[in-house]
Design a protein around this motif. Structure first.
Motif, PDB file in Angstrom:
ATOM      1  N   CYS A 262       6.783 -63.946   3.404  1.00 27.78           N
ATOM      2  CA  CYS A 262       7.640 -65.136   3.391  1.00 27.78           C
ATOM      3  C   CYS A 262       7.151 -66.166   4.395  1.00 27.78           C
ATOM      4  N   ARG A 263       6.761 -65.725   5.580  1.00 26.39           N
ATOM      5  CA  ARG A 263       6.333 -66.661   6.613  1.00 26.39           C
ATOM      6  C   ARG A 263       5.118 -67.454   6.169  1.00 26.39           C
ATOM      7  N   GLN A 264       4.156 -66.798   5.536  1.00 27.31           N
ATOM      8  CA  GLN A 264       2.965 -67.509   5.069  1.00 27.31           C
ATOM      9  C   GLN A 264       3.301 -68.491   3.949  1.00 27.31           C
ATOM     10  N   ILE A 265       4.223 -68.125   3.079  1.00 30.83           N
ATOM     11  CA  ILE A 265       4.656 -69.057   2.040  1.00 30.83           C
ATOM     12  C   ILE A 265       5.253 -70.309   2.676  1.00 30.83           C
ATOM     13  N   GLU A 266       6.114 -70.108   3.663  1.00 29.85           N
ATOM     14  CA  GLU A 266       6.750 -71.238   4.341  1.00 29.85           C
ATOM     15  C   GLU A 266       5.715 -72.120   5.042  1.00 29.85           C
ATOM     16  N   ILE A 267       4.779 -71.509   5.734  1.00 31.69           N
ATOM     17  CA  ILE A 267       3.748 -72.265   6.461  1.00 31.69           C
ATOM     18  C   ILE A 267       2.909 -73.087   5.491  1.00 31.69           C
ATOM     19  N   ARG A 268       2.481 -72.452   4.419  1.00 32.94           N
ATOM     20  CA  ARG A 268       1.581 -73.123   3.482  1.00 32.94           C
ATOM     21  C   ARG A 268       2.295 -74.220   2.703  1.00 32.94           C
ATOM     22  N   MET A 269       3.540 -73.967   2.322  1.00 31.69           N
ATOM     23  CA  MET A 269       4.281 -75.016   1.629  1.00 31.69           C
ATOM     24  C   MET A 269       4.567 -76.199   2.549  1.00 31.69           C
ATOM     25  N   LYS A 270       4.844 -75.921   3.809  1.00 32.60           N
ATOM     26  CA  LYS A 270       5.075 -77.017   4.762  1.00 32.60           C
ATOM     27  C   LYS A 270       3.822 -77.866   4.916  1.00 32.60           C
ATOM     28  N   ARG A 271       2.663 -77.221   4.991  1.00 31.97           N
ATOM     29  CA  ARG A 271       1.406 -77.980   5.106  1.00 31.97           C
ATOM     30  C   ARG A 271       1.192 -78.878   3.901  1.00 31.97           C
ATOM     31  N   LEU A 272       1.701 -78.456   2.741  1.00 34.40           N
ATOM     32  CA  LEU A 272       1.534 -79.218   1.509  1.00 34.40           C
ATOM     33  C   LEU A 272       2.618 -80.276   1.308  1.00 34.40           C
ATOM     34  N   GLY A 273       3.606 -80.289   2.187  1.00 33.55           N
ATOM     35  CA  GLY A 273       4.712 -81.221   2.020  1.00 33.55           C
ATOM     36  C   GLY A 273       5.738 -80.761   1.010  1.00 33.55           C
ATOM     37  N   LEU A 274       5.761 -79.460   0.719  1.00 34.08           N
ATOM     38  CA  LEU A 274       6.716 -78.896  -0.231  1.00 34.08           C
ATOM     39  C   LEU A 274       7.880 -78.245   0.512  1.00 34.08           C
ATOM     40  N   SER A 275       9.033 -78.223  -0.129  1.00 39.18           N
ATOM     41  CA  SER A 275      10.220 -77.617   0.463  1.00 39.18           C
ATOM     42  C   SER A 275      10.660 -76.404  -0.343  1.00 39.18           C
ATOM     43  N   MET A 276      11.019 -75.330   0.361  1.00 42.76           N
ATOM     44  CA  MET A 276      11.549 -74.151  -0.323  1.00 42.76           C
ATOM     45  C   MET A 276      12.891 -74.449  -0.986  1.00 42.76           C
ATOM     46  N   ASP A 277      13.568 -75.505  -0.583  1.00 39.06           N
ATOM     47  CA  ASP A 277      14.827 -75.875  -1.228  1.00 39.06           C
ATOM     48  C   ASP A 277      14.612 -76.220  -2.697  1.00 39.06           C
ATOM     49  N   LYS A 278      13.409 -76.623  -3.030  1.00 35.80           N
ATOM     50  CA  LYS A 278      13.104 -76.995  -4.402  1.00 35.80           C
ATOM     51  C   LYS A 278      12.865 -75.777  -5.290  1.00 35.80           C
ATOM     52  N   VAL A 279      12.489 -74.645  -4.683  1.00 39.16           N
ATOM     53  CA  VAL A 279      12.196 -73.426  -5.451  1.00 39.16           C
ATOM     54  C   VAL A 279      13.515 -72.807  -5.898  1.00 39.16           C
ATOM     55  N   LYS A 280      13.646 -72.589  -7.209  1.00 37.12           N
ATOM     56  CA  LYS A 280      14.906 -72.126  -7.776  1.00 37.12           C
ATOM     57  C   LYS A 280      14.834 -70.725  -8.375  1.00 37.12           C
ATOM     58  N   ALA A 281      13.643 -70.152  -8.489  1.00 37.20           N
ATOM     59  CA  ALA A 281      13.536 -68.812  -9.072  1.00 37.20           C
ATOM     60  C   ALA A 281      12.147 -68.250  -8.816  1.00 37.20           C
ATOM     61  N   VAL A 282      12.068 -66.924  -8.880  1.00 39.27           N
ATOM     62  CA  VAL A 282      10.806 -66.190  -8.777  1.00 39.27           C
ATOM     63  C   VAL A 282      10.599 -65.418 -10.067  1.00 39.27           C
ATOM     64  N   PHE A 283       9.382 -65.445 -10.587  1.00 38.46           N
ATOM     65  CA  PHE A 283       9.029 -64.673 -11.774  1.00 38.46           C
ATOM     66  C   PHE A 283       7.928 -63.675 -11.397  1.00 38.46           C
ATOM     67  N   ILE A 284       8.125 -62.422 -11.798  1.00 39.32           N
ATOM     68  CA  ILE A 284       7.205 -61.348 -11.426  1.00 39.32           C
ATOM     69  C   ILE A 284       6.439 -60.894 -12.662  1.00 39.32           C
ATOM     70  N   SER A 285       5.107 -60.905 -12.552  1.00 38.88           N
ATOM     71  CA  SER A 285       4.263 -60.546 -13.699  1.00 38.88           C
ATOM     72  C   SER A 285       4.118 -59.047 -13.880  1.00 38.88           C
ATOM     73  N   HIS A 286       4.037 -58.290 -12.778  1.00 34.11           N
ATOM     74  CA  HIS A 286       3.923 -56.831 -12.835  1.00 34.11           C
ATOM     75  C   HIS A 286       4.106 -56.273 -11.435  1.00 34.11           C
ATOM     76  N   GLU A 287       4.106 -54.954 -11.315  1.00 36.60           N
ATOM     77  CA  GLU A 287       4.569 -54.298 -10.101  1.00 36.60           C
ATOM     78  C   GLU A 287       3.506 -54.028  -9.044  1.00 36.60           C
ATOM     79  N   HIS A 288       2.266 -54.400  -9.235  1.00 34.90           N
ATOM     80  CA  HIS A 288       1.242 -54.133  -8.230  1.00 34.90           C
ATOM     81  C   HIS A 288       1.553 -54.889  -6.941  1.00 34.90           C
ATOM     82  N   SER A 289       1.240 -54.254  -5.816  1.00 31.52           N
ATOM     83  CA  SER A 289       1.707 -54.747  -4.519  1.00 31.52           C
ATOM     84  C   SER A 289       1.223 -56.155  -4.193  1.00 31.52           C
ATOM     85  N   ASP A 290       0.042 -56.533  -4.684  1.00 31.09           N
ATOM     86  CA  ASP A 290      -0.462 -57.879  -4.381  1.00 31.09           C
ATOM     87  C   ASP A 290       0.286 -58.967  -5.146  1.00 31.09           C
TER      88      ASP A 290
END
Length: 278
Positions: A34-62
């Motif tokens: 989560c911390r890296q997502i926040e850091i990288r989105m901030k560098r891009l000028g993006l806000s997590m407030d805009k993210v409304k959902a997560v979609f998962i493709s499969h269960e592998h840890s990466d």
């Protein structure tokens, strides 16, 4: 009318892809913390407030490593198949779990997310397209081969994240054990540079403005090699190699986009979110 896309990270160390319009966005896979997502989105000028959902493709840890914390902190719904959820060992509140099925569209505000099956060695793997009005972006990673589902949807995309996992000669001569080499190239593993290029050259629509080459192997591929290979066939499509270490710029996808543009650095309000029923 525009869509904005970025790869926040792409590789066996973690995958996370962002697709959104001016009002709302989704994350496809959350394989970094989560911390890296926040850091990288901030560098891009993006806000997590805009993210409304997560979609998962499969269960592998990466692809799921950061889901629990991101979903909990931001109270995000997680769209996942029942089989993937069972095999993921994720601990998510039932109120935040929304199951999906292949070819049943999910509406997140004005975004339409369409899941469809793919070939990969997971319990119930899916790829996705995200459509806003008549613009479509596809996320095609962790695919063992270009099946009919992938070909059909790739040919409809204005931009795409496409796996180019390995160079065949590098894999053959590399240090991986035989069983792992067989798994990677066996039809339910990953897409090679040559296979990805074949899909691109044979099925690319004339209006595809951006191709983000994704999930490159650290051991069996080379970003410069991949960029050179695809650029020779790019025509009007901008070729970007997504990194396993940092985010790409935010690319603006529109009917007139022929080059990358970083969106203005600003935050966004929280619009009403729409979900399909279970």
């Amino acid at each position: 009318m525009q869509l904005f896309i970025t790869s926040l990270n792409s590789g066996s160390n973690g995958n996370c892809y962002y697709v959104g319009n001016e009002q709302e966005a989704v994350l496809v896979d959350v394989g970094i913390c989560c911390r890296q997502i926040e850091i990288r989105m901030k560098r891009l000028g993006l806000s997590m407030d805009k993210v409304k959902a997560v979609f998962i493709s499969h269960e592998h840890s990466d692809h799921i490593r950061g889901v629990e914390i991101v979903a909990k902190k931001y109270k995000l719904p997680v769209y996942i198949t029942s089989q993937t959820l069972r095999n993921s060992r994720l601990y998510l509140p039932k109120s935040q779990v929304f199951t999906f099925e292949a070819y049943q569209p999910v509406f997140i505000g004005e975004l339409c997310v369409l899941p469809f099956p793919k070939k990969h060695d997971a319990s119930d793997p899916h790829s996705f397209t995200v459509t806003y009005q008549d613009l479509t972006v596809g996320v095609f990673t962790d695919i063992g081969l270009s099946c009919e589902h992938v070909i059909r949807h790739f040919s409809q995309c204005h931009a795409a994240f496409l796996e180019a996992n390995y160079d065949e000669e590098m894999l053959e001569k590399g240090k991986y054990p035989i069983y792992l080499k067989r798994r990677i190239r066996g039809g339910h593993g990953h897409l090679s540079n040559r296979q990805a290029l074949q899909l691109f050259t044979s099925s690319r629509p004339p209006y595809m403005s951006h191709l983000l080459l994704s999930h490159l192997s650290h051991e069996n591929n080379n970003p410069d090699l991949v960029k050179e290979l695809f650029s020779a066939h790019a025509q009007d499509t901008e070729i970007v190699v997504a990194s396993r270490f940092y985010e790409t710029p935010v690319y603006t996808i529109s009917h007139t986009s022929l080059s990358a543009n970083t969106i203005p650095r600003r935050s966004y309000g929280i619009p009403q979110q729409l979900h399909l029923p279970l």
